[in-house]
Design a protein around this motif. Structure first.
Motif, short mmCIF file in Angstrom:
data_model
loop_
_atom_site.label_atom_id
_atom_site.label_comp_id
_atom_site.label_asym_id
_atom_site.label_seq_id
_atom_site.Cartn_x
_atom_site.Cartn_y
_atom_site.Cartn_z
N PHE A 16 -9.60 4.99 6.09
CA PHE A 16 -8.16 4.74 6.85
C PHE A 16 -7.89 5.63 7.88
N ASN A 21 0.94 -1.10 -0.02
CA ASN A 21 -0.13 0.17 -0.05
C ASN A 21 0.77 1.17 -0.03
N GLU A 39 -4.27 8.48 5.06
CA GLU A 39 -5.41 8.54 6.04
C GLU A 39 -6.10 9.59 5.55
N TYR A 55 -5.27 5.15 10.77
CA TYR A 55 -4.62 4.08 10.10
C TYR A 55 -3.49 3.41 10.97
N LEU A 95 -11.97 -2.43 5.93
CA LEU A 95 -12.33 -1.17 5.15
C LEU A 95 -13.82 -1.29 4.90
N GLU A 98 -3.95 -5.22 1.56
CA GLU A 98 -5.32 -5.59 1.74
C GLU A 98 -5.74 -6.67 1.07
N ARG A 104 1.53 6.68 5.68
CA ARG A 104 0.28 6.20 6.13
C ARG A 104 -0.63 7.33 6.80
#
Length: 765
Positions: free
Chosen positions: A603, A174, A597, A606, A618, A539, A593
């Motif tokens: 998120f 991610n 967010e 996060y 999610l 994810e 991150r």
């Protein structure tokens, strides 16, 4: 007619010494354990191998770089939460075999071009950044800063940012994916094709139109308590083996399973859990209660026939359709029912190649079950009518009210570990306006709005000279894409190709005028920045975002993380852009991150939530009967079956994986479940079709497809008798990808038709 017959220039076509045995109908068990151990010990010392396996898919461990099947939310096996293919993936990635600058000095591009994909991949981990100058015959080492400056110079010399193409594979985290799309859009383009374009793009389009979200609607625990699981166009025993544990648990709790697949696949028939004593002792549990060997790409007709059968029962018995759900939560029911009236059950069943009694048995099971989970994979997504086929499956769920509630719903099973996460992070050539608006706000800029190239469009752009720089974040673009000769010529038409890779693949030896190979960390590699161990997130198929923590020392101090590679390319290229603090992102991944967010819904908190055991789900409105569609409801779809009208001698071919394969990574040359040893150049055909065409067992043939006046051909395939429907055949990719025409793609999703290519089988003179 123009003939494309240049495949021998791209990949070898020599035959091996094949050995055949009878296909088996039992999956996993002790043979899988033995195979896993052999693969790991062949690549690294036992201590390193078992350290990697012990942490695989654990709460604080490494996320498997293979498939995207979810991990249990609660308990995870202390013996290892992984499957045979997961062990093979770890063996490939954590290998101690090395591809050093000396290796490249010894082996020319021309020499490596004649190696198989298996031989290329088994060479080892790439240790240093490598450069191929224009006209060069060998890759040579290059310093990292020099490599980044070379990329920046080529990008900044383009007439337009749209002349650059930035590809992504599903392995990317991610964090790296978010930074990659941020850099690409800061550079000025949405040319972000990815592997989704070639696999589940059809699922995203179909589900987006019907239920308002391009993802599945179920959780893993739903499998344990559902009434019926339909598995269509999917081979979990090879492609998603950990799914078998969920199926076994579902069966133990009383669920029924319908398998729909043109081939008899061991992983749909019976399963022995190697983490139980009974499984190790060879006690196999049956899986499919009903196995429908439908003709290739006749699933739409099958589901429409089932809908008509249960519609008749609804008229006489009632209580078959969930009329309350249909009234309150769906749109288009009347139009759909009217469409059903245009077909007869007998006509639809005739398209499928199935016995009527089997179709009626499937309809009986579906009619009586209130909670149904429908699973599918690329056997549904890679056809001309892929989107409609998936939507016909959703129609059935809507009739039964089997969506928007526990223990029921849609489950597209993703094939690569973070391909879904990449899309969530913005790796998409057609970004939604809301996503770009939010990105504009967070970064106080105006990102480009014009749609970019998807994978097929990118190939055509490079072929036409409109794509001049190609950068791939992982993957093996050439071997994964259709129309191999055309794709190779397109890549060779660029000024620069850049491959961010862990291991050698065919895309390194088919390149632009200049080429770079940038060695990156894999999932298992320890990533330490400023003396702090970093983790990344992914994810899974069911929308769970969780950590992945590398735990092995990298085998070279010259490898960099994907995050660092993206940051340093961005800094070298975007020198005038001061609105993004790239150094913060590199100093600690929490900073990445934090901005994810701010930029992407779902998120919130996060960094806090992803540090919780197992991560977090999610938002998924369709799980709770909320549908973000234009109608505000789940939409029925009117679809049209289009059976093939084959000419004399033609067959429908689907490309498949072997059991020793994950996507384009070839772990070995065997296909244990199908009885193939030491060969990949095979074509599976049923004995009746062999007799009709005068083909003998193990006869050497060429395979030909003809589309758009172009005759494509691959040589030296062995005919293998196999249980398949009439007029259908199957063969492995990437060996048969040269037959897949780039001009034929799924309507709406533009996914290549790799699962329904019309071919002829020609005897060699």
């Amino acid at each position: 007619m123009k003939e494309v017959d240049e495949v021998e220039k791209l990949m070898p076509e020599e035959m091996l010494e094949i050995k055949l045995s009878n296909p088996i109908e039992k999956a996993v068990g002790m043979p899988a354990v033995i195979s896993s151990i052999k693969h790991v010990l062949a690549e690294m010392p036992a201590s390193r191998g078992f350290k990697a396996l012990n942490y695989l898919n654990q709460f604080d461990g490494v996320d498997c770089p293979g498939c995207a099947w979810p991990d249990p939310d609660d308990e995870r096996s202390a013996l290892g939460e992984y499957c045979e293919n997961g062990a093979k993936a770890i063996a490939e990635e954590a290998t101690t075999k090395l591809v050093t600058p000396d290796f490249f000095a010894q082996h020319s591009i021309e020499e490596m071009l004649n190696w198989t994909d298996y031989e290329l991949g088994k060479s080892g981990r790439i240790t240093h950044p490598m450069y191929l100058p224009q006209g060069g015959t060998h890759y040579q080492p290059i310093e990292w800063d020099e490599a980044f400056n070379l990329i920046a110079r080529n990008l900044n010399q383009l007439n337009s940012p749209h002349e650059a193409i930035f590809y992504t594979s599903g392995r990317t985290s991610n964090e790296a994916a978010f930074l990659y799309q941020l850099f690409v859009r800061s550079f000025g383009t949405n040319n972000l094709p990815d592997c989704s374009n070639m696999c589940h793009e059809s699922s995203g389009v179909a589900l987006g139109e019907t239920i308002g979200i391009g993802k599945g609607t179920v959780k893993l625990e739903d499998f344990y308590h559902t009434d019926l699981i339909i598995i269509a166009g999917q081979n979990p025993g090879t492609n998603h083996p950990r799914m078998l544990s969920a199926l076994k648990k579902a069966k133990r709790n009383g669920a029924k399973i319908i398998a729909i697949n043109p081939m008899r696949e061991a992983g749909l028939i019976s399963y022995a859990d190697p983490q139980t004593a009974s499984g190790l002792l060879g006690q196999y549990a049956p899986l499919a209660d009903l196995y429908l060997q439908v003709k290739i790409n006749a699933d739409l007709s099958l589901f429409k026939a089932i809908a008509k059968i249960i519609q008749k029962r609804q008229k006489t018995d009632g209580n078959i359709f969930d009329l309350s759900f249909i009234k309150d939560h769906t749109h288009g029911y009347d139009e759909y029912i009217k469409c059903l009236d245009e077909y007869s059950i007998e006509e639809l069943i005739s398209h499928t190649g199935l016995d009527s009694k089997d179709v009626y048995e499937a309809a009986d099971l579906i009619a009586l079950k209130p909670n149904i989970i429908l699973c599918w994979a690329m056997g549904w997504t890679q056809h001309k009518n892929a989107v409609e086929t998936i939507q016909e499956g959703v129609n059935l769920l809507l009739l039964k009210g089997s969506i928007g509630k526990p223990f029921a719903g849609a489950c597209p099973v993703r094939g690569h570990s973070n391909v879904q996460g990449d899309r969530t992070m913005g790796i998409y050539e057609k970004p939604p306006k809301a996503f770009l608006d939010r990105l504009d706000e967070v970064y106080d800029t105006k990102f480009p709005r014009e749609n970019g190239f998807d994978t097929v469009e990118a190939i055509l752009a490079m072929k036409e000279g409109k794509g001049k720089v190609f950068i791939a974040m992982g993957g093996n673009y050439l071997s994964a894409t259709p129309d191999t000769v055309l794709t190779a010529n397109a890549l060779r038409n660029t000024n620069l190709t850049v491959q961010i890779s862990t291991k050698l693949n065919r895309s390194h030896v088919v390149h632009g005028s200049e080429a770079l190979i940038l060695p990156c960390f894999g999932r298992t590699d320890l990533d330490i920045k400023n003396e702090v161990k970093q983790f990344v997130t992914v994810e899974d198929s069911m929308g769970v975002v969780h950590q992945s923590n590398g735990n092995l020392n990298p085998t070279s101090d010259q490898m960099l993380s994907e995050v660092e590679i993206v940051v340093r390319i961005a800094k070298a290229t975007l020198k005038k852009n001061v609105k993004i603090n790239w150094d913060d992102y590199l100093n600690h991944y929490d900073h990445i991150r934090n901005d994810i967010e701010k930029s992407i819904p779902g998120f919130n908190d996060y960094n806090k939530r992803v540090r919780q055991k197992g991560g977090f789900y999610l938002p998924n409105a369709a799980r709770y009967n909320e549908y973000n569609t234009g109608t505000g409801k789940a939409n029925f779809t009117v679809t049209t079956p289009e059976p093939f009208n084959l000419n004399k001698g033609e067959m429908i071919m689907m490309t498949v994986r072997s059991h020793d394969q994950f996507n384009t990574t070839i772990y070995g040359l065997n296909d244990r479940y199908r009885g193939i040893t030491n060969e990949r150049r095979v074509i599976f055909v049923n004995e009746m079709e062999m007799k009709k065409r005068g083909l003998g067992k193990l006869e050497k043939v060429n395979l030909v497809s003809t589309y758009g006046g172009i005759r494509r051909i691959v040589h030296n395939f062995l005919v293998i008798p196999y249980n398949l429907p009439n007029e259908c055949c199957a063969s492995y990719f990437p060996e048969t990808n040269p037959l897949v025409p780039i001009t034929e793609t799924a309507k709406k999703s533009n996914t290549p038709i790799s699962k329904s290519v019309i071919i002829t089988i020609e005897k060699q003179s």
